[in-house]
Design a protein around this motif. Structure first.
Motif, PDB file in Angstrom:
ATOM      1  N   SER A 237     -19.948 -25.014 -11.095  1.00 18.47           N
ATOM      2  CA  SER A 237     -19.706 -25.280 -12.504  1.00 18.47           C
ATOM      3  C   SER A 237     -20.844 -24.687 -13.332  1.00 18.47           C
ATOM      4  CB  SER A 237     -19.609 -26.790 -12.748  1.00 18.47           C
ATOM      5  OG  SER A 237     -19.461 -27.061 -14.130  1.00 18.47           O
ATOM      6  N   TYR A 271     -18.077 -26.519 -22.510  1.00 19.97           N
ATOM      7  CA  TYR A 271     -17.178 -25.553 -21.863  1.00 19.97           C
ATOM      8  C   TYR A 271     -17.729 -25.224 -20.474  1.00 19.97           C
ATOM      9  CZ  TYR A 271     -15.210 -24.802 -26.535  1.00 19.97           C
ATOM     10  OH  TYR A 271     -14.616 -24.974 -27.759  1.00 19.97           O
ATOM     11  N   ASN A 272     -17.325 -26.025 -19.499  1.00 15.67           N
ATOM     12  CA  ASN A 272     -17.755 -25.783 -18.120  1.00 15.67           C
ATOM     13  C   ASN A 272     -16.679 -24.992 -17.370  1.00 15.67           C
ATOM     14  OD1 ASN A 272     -20.194 -27.157 -18.373  1.00 15.67           O
ATOM     15  ND2 ASN A 272     -19.233 -29.127 -17.916  1.00 15.67           N
ATOM     16  N   LYS A 274     -15.686 -22.339 -13.807  1.00 13.69           N
ATOM     17  CA  LYS A 274     -16.050 -21.960 -12.441  1.00 13.69           C
ATOM     18  C   LYS A 274     -16.637 -20.556 -12.473  1.00 13.69           C
ATOM     19  CE  LYS A 274     -12.570 -24.712  -9.990  1.00 13.69           C
ATOM     20  NZ  LYS A 274     -11.418 -24.666  -9.055  1.00 13.69           N
ATOM     21  N   LYS A 307     -10.204 -23.519 -25.174  1.00 13.75           N
ATOM     22  CA  LYS A 307      -9.592 -24.004 -23.938  1.00 13.75           C
ATOM     23  C   LYS A 307      -8.085 -23.872 -24.059  1.00 13.75           C
ATOM     24  CE  LYS A 307     -13.182 -27.435 -22.841  1.00 13.75           C
ATOM     25  NZ  LYS A 307     -13.475 -28.869 -22.563  1.00 13.75           N
ATOM     26  N   GLN A 309      -4.133 -24.175 -21.671  1.00 14.74           N
ATOM     27  CA  GLN A 309      -3.408 -24.613 -20.479  1.00 14.74           C
ATOM     28  C   GLN A 309      -2.448 -23.506 -20.057  1.00 14.74           C
ATOM     29  OE1 GLN A 309      -3.526 -27.596 -18.676  1.00 14.74           O
ATOM     30  NE2 GLN A 309      -5.355 -28.097 -19.879  1.00 14.74           N
ATOM     31  N   LYS A 313      -2.750 -25.518 -15.304  1.00 13.85           N
ATOM     32  CA  LYS A 313      -4.190 -25.443 -15.072  1.00 13.85           C
ATOM     33  C   LYS A 313      -4.931 -25.280 -16.395  1.00 13.85           C
ATOM     34  CE  LYS A 313      -4.277 -23.460 -10.396  1.00 13.85           C
ATOM     35  NZ  LYS A 313      -4.797 -22.339  -9.562  1.00 13.85           N
ATOM     36  N   SER A 314      -6.153 -25.783 -16.427  1.00 13.88           N
ATOM     37  CA  SER A 314      -6.994 -25.658 -17.611  1.00 13.88           C
ATOM     38  C   SER A 314      -7.913 -24.445 -17.453  1.00 13.88           C
ATOM     39  CB  SER A 314      -7.832 -26.922 -17.809  1.00 13.88           C
ATOM     40  OG  SER A 314      -7.003 -28.042 -18.009  1.00 13.88           O
ATOM     41  N   GLU A 388     -11.267 -20.488 -14.787  1.00 15.77           N
ATOM     42  CA  GLU A 388     -10.798 -21.853 -14.537  1.00 15.77           C
ATOM     43  C   GLU A 388     -11.840 -22.856 -15.019  1.00 15.77           C
ATOM     44  OE1 GLU A 388      -9.045 -23.094 -10.864  1.00 15.77           O
ATOM     45  OE2 GLU A 388      -8.545 -21.021 -10.325  1.00 15.77           O
ATOM     46  N   GLU A 389     -11.350 -23.884 -15.676  1.00 14.88           N
ATOM     47  CA  GLU A 389     -12.261 -24.929 -16.149  1.00 14.88           C
ATOM     48  C   GLU A 389     -12.732 -25.766 -14.969  1.00 14.88           C
ATOM     49  OE1 GLU A 389     -12.562 -28.449 -19.561  1.00 14.88           O
ATOM     50  OE2 GLU A 389     -10.588 -27.656 -18.985  1.00 14.88           O
ATOM     51  N   ALA A 390     -14.010 -26.054 -14.931  1.00 12.37           N
ATOM     52  CA  ALA A 390     -14.590 -26.886 -13.869  1.00 12.37           C
ATOM     53  C   ALA A 390     -14.569 -28.335 -14.308  1.00 12.37           C
ATOM     54  CB  ALA A 390     -16.011 -26.437 -13.572  1.00 12.37           C
ATOM     55  N   LYS A 391     -14.040 -29.181 -13.464  1.00 15.19           N
ATOM     56  CA  LYS A 391     -13.955 -30.615 -13.798  1.00 15.19           C
ATOM     57  C   LYS A 391     -15.215 -31.339 -13.363  1.00 15.19           C
ATOM     58  CE  LYS A 391      -9.760 -30.154 -15.334  1.00 15.19           C
ATOM     59  NZ  LYS A 391      -9.446 -30.308 -16.771  1.00 15.19           N
TER      60      LYS A 391
END
Length: 391
Positions: A237, A271-272, A274, A307, A309, A313-314, A388-391
């Protein structure tokens, strides 16, 4: 003269020879041969009540006497294999051997006899099984060897492409840069004593600085591209906003002598994404591309962060817009394809953008390009990156 087997095959059908022993010999001449074939011949022969023959031709005797046998002892008989079994066996054996000779190793003989014929049939079956096993092993070895040869061939091809690629960079890209610098220096030499050319001299000096920056970017990108190919990518992340700010600061520092304005459009939220440590390099290359390939008196860049969708996926969406020359639709299709195996006519810009694509795709992202103003490529470009957004 007919052979013994041929003569046996001519026996009349009425003769019962199912129990005839494997071989019939003239008593006095063939006892030792019978022993050598594995028979236990007693000192006193017992022919099952049949009178022993003394004729020179046992064939005639067999027609008169339906069967005879060597015996080991009274009431103990050796397993008999009929002459008919021998005849059928040889015929069947020849047929199966013809298939085997033709490459069919699936052949198996039916076990039709409990004696030597049956043993020979079992040996034939074991032989074909072993041959099939060895064939499979050999095929596996050949496939493995072929795979290794193919892999090695691909490695050699890749090495060839790399050598040719770097040679092209020196001969084409760096050659063009050095040629532009040389021409600019010749102009400065011509105008050094002409006071009316002071403005022109300033323009030429700026041109030289730009060419030096292009050469510096080219060398840096080649080095980083080589490092990427050697390293293992470990995604984590990362703060996309922070990395964008780092790239912007580097671009502004590098082109501090230019009329450059970079606007940011991003909210205060986090805004995190991958990614990994080379993400700022991808961002910086797009910014540099918008600066170097820009003929505007005031270079303007816009960086938008949002961001979205997509397919459940985000994603973090990053847009880099510029007011540069723009890119025609045909060039948009190949602008990221500067690589060892592709067209090498893209100039210094191509290696920078291929580096961008390499980094983004290694981070499981995507990169594309559109017109900043839809339908008018002359208004500049919009490079879009999705991570891809990191959760």
């Amino acid at each position: 003269m007919l052979s013994q087997m041929q003569r046996w095959s001519q026996l009349p059908e009425k003769v019962k020879y199912n129990d005839i022993v494997e071989s019939v010999f003239e008593i006095e001449e063939n006892i030792e041969l019978a022993k050598s074939l594995g028979f236990k011949v007693p000192n006193k022969l017992n022919l099952g009540g049949i009178q022993p023959f003394t004729a020179k031709d046992p064939f005639n005797y067999m027609i008169k006497q339906p069967y005879c046998a060597f015996v080991e002892e009274s009431k103990t008989y050796r397993k008999k294999t009929s002459i008919e079994s021998f005849h059928n066996y040889f015929s069947d054996f020849n047929k199966h051997m013809a298939y085997v000779a033709g490459g069919n190793l699936e052949e198996q003989m039916e076990i039709t006899d409990a004696g030597e014929v049956g043993q020979s049939q079992r040996l034939f079956n074991e032989l074909t099984l072993n041959m099939r096993f060895m064939k499979n092993k050999l095929q596996e070895s050949n496939e493995m060897l072929e795979q290794r040869v193919n892999e090695r061939t691909e490695d050699l091809k890749e090495s060839y492409y790399k050598i040719d690629f770097y040679k092209d960079l020196l001969a084409h890209d760096m050659g063009n840069i050095l040629h532009n610098i040389k021409t600019s220096l010749q102009l400065l030499e011509m105008w050094k004593d002409d006071p009316t050319k002071s403005d022109k001299r300033a323009e030429v000096i700026e041109l030289i600085k730009t060419q030096v920056e292009r050469g510096s970017s080219l060398i840096t990108n080649v080095r980083k591209l080589s490092e990427i190919e050697k390293g293992e990518i470990i995604l984590k992340s990362v703060d996309a906003k922070k990395m964008i700010e780092t790239a912007i600061e580097q671009a502004q520092l590098r082109f501090s002598n230019k009329a450059l304005e970079i606007k940011r459009e991003m909210s205060k939220e986090t805004y995190n994404a991958k990614g990994a440590v080379l993400l700022p390099d991808a961002f910086e290359n797009i910014l540099i591309n918008g600066i170097l390939h820009n003929g505007s008196k005031k270079i303007q860049l816009w960086v938008n962060l949002s961001k979205i969708q997509e397919n459940g996926k985000s994603f973090i969406k990053i847009e880099f817009k510029d007011n540069g020359y723009g890119i025609i639709d045909e060039r948009k299709k190949v602008i990221f394809e500067r690589s060892y195996k592709k067209d090498r006519s893209t100039g210094g810009m191509g290696i920078g953008l291929s580096l961008v694509k390499k980094i983004i795709e290694d981070y499981d992202g995507r990169v594309g390009i559109e017109d900043r103003v839809k339908g008018d490529h002359t208004k500049g470009s919009n490079f879009i990156i999705l991570l891809e957004e990191a959760k």
